[in-house]
Design an enzyme around this catalytic site. Sequence first.
Site, mmCIF file in Angstrom:
data_model
loop_
_atom_site.group_PDB
_atom_site.id
_atom_site.type_symbol
_atom_site.label_atom_id
_atom_site.label_comp_id
_atom_site.label_asym_id
_atom_site.label_seq_id
_atom_site.Cartn_x
_atom_site.Cartn_y
_atom_site.Cartn_z
ATOM 1 N N GLY A 63 1.250 14.091 -0.461
ATOM 2 C CA GLY A 63 0.514 13.218 0.457
ATOM 3 C C GLY A 63 0.852 11.745 0.373
ATOM 4 C CD GLN A 64 3.950 9.835 -3.999
ATOM 5 O OE1 GLN A 64 4.581 8.786 -4.083
ATOM 6 N NE2 GLN A 64 4.244 10.905 -4.701
ATOM 7 C CD GLU A 65 2.252 3.925 3.616
ATOM 8 O OE1 GLU A 65 2.057 3.341 2.517
ATOM 9 O OE2 GLU A 65 2.210 3.360 4.721
ATOM 10 C CG LEU A 67 6.235 12.290 0.003
ATOM 11 C CD1 LEU A 67 5.530 13.051 -1.114
ATOM 12 C CD2 LEU A 67 7.722 12.655 0.018
#
Length: 173
Positions: A63-65, A67
Amino acid sequence: MFTVCFLFVEHKVIIVGLDNAGKTTILYQFLMNEVVHTSPTIGSNVEEIVVKNTHFLMWDIGGQESLRSSWNTYYSNTEFIILVVDSIDRERLAITKEELYRMLAHEDLRKAGVLIFANKQDMKGCMTAAEISKYLTLSSIKDHPWHIQSCCALTGEGLCQGLEWMTSRIGVR
Ligand SMILES: Nc1nc2c(ncn2[C@@H]2O[C@H](COP(=O)(O)OP(=O)(O)OP(=O)(O)O)[C@@H](O)[C@H]2O)c(=O)[nH]1
Ligand SMILES: [Mg+2]
């Protein structure tokens, strides 16, 4: 002698939400009924989860930005979106909302049901499922079935109820 083939339908699920929401923790609670040690997911994890003869293929996506722009590569044939919200993270709920409505507008997710987990209910001062529901204006969603469930991935509380909603939706169209 003969061989009996058991055929079953596998239902594709994507688990999305911002980094640190608890997606990977939830996936492995489903699989093993345990809390695993996680580190931020780069790419995805995939596991088969069987609930009362219903087979789900669950994709847990990082969920990192950086990604999030590749979430859409997982969308085709998705029957359920599990959106995991960190209920203590008030500042970033607006970003979750943007991501939710972007997904709902995507052609490949037009038939998908949405299960929202209001996770980390063990944290003092966290938002309730009702508050999150109101902020995300869930009642305005008419073109997708949705359900919000409060949970705590560390204890597993609430997770079964979420899965039960998903199984109850199968075959309903
Ligand atoms: N207190 C509390 N902590 C939780 C809960 N669920 C997950 N966590 C913790 O939150 C942190 C992040 O959990 P992950 O499951 O790795 O988060 P993720 O959503 O997969 O994050 P990304 O892979 O970066 O997208 C870990 O330290 C978990 O132990 C919960 O219900 N309560
Ligand atoms: Mg993860």
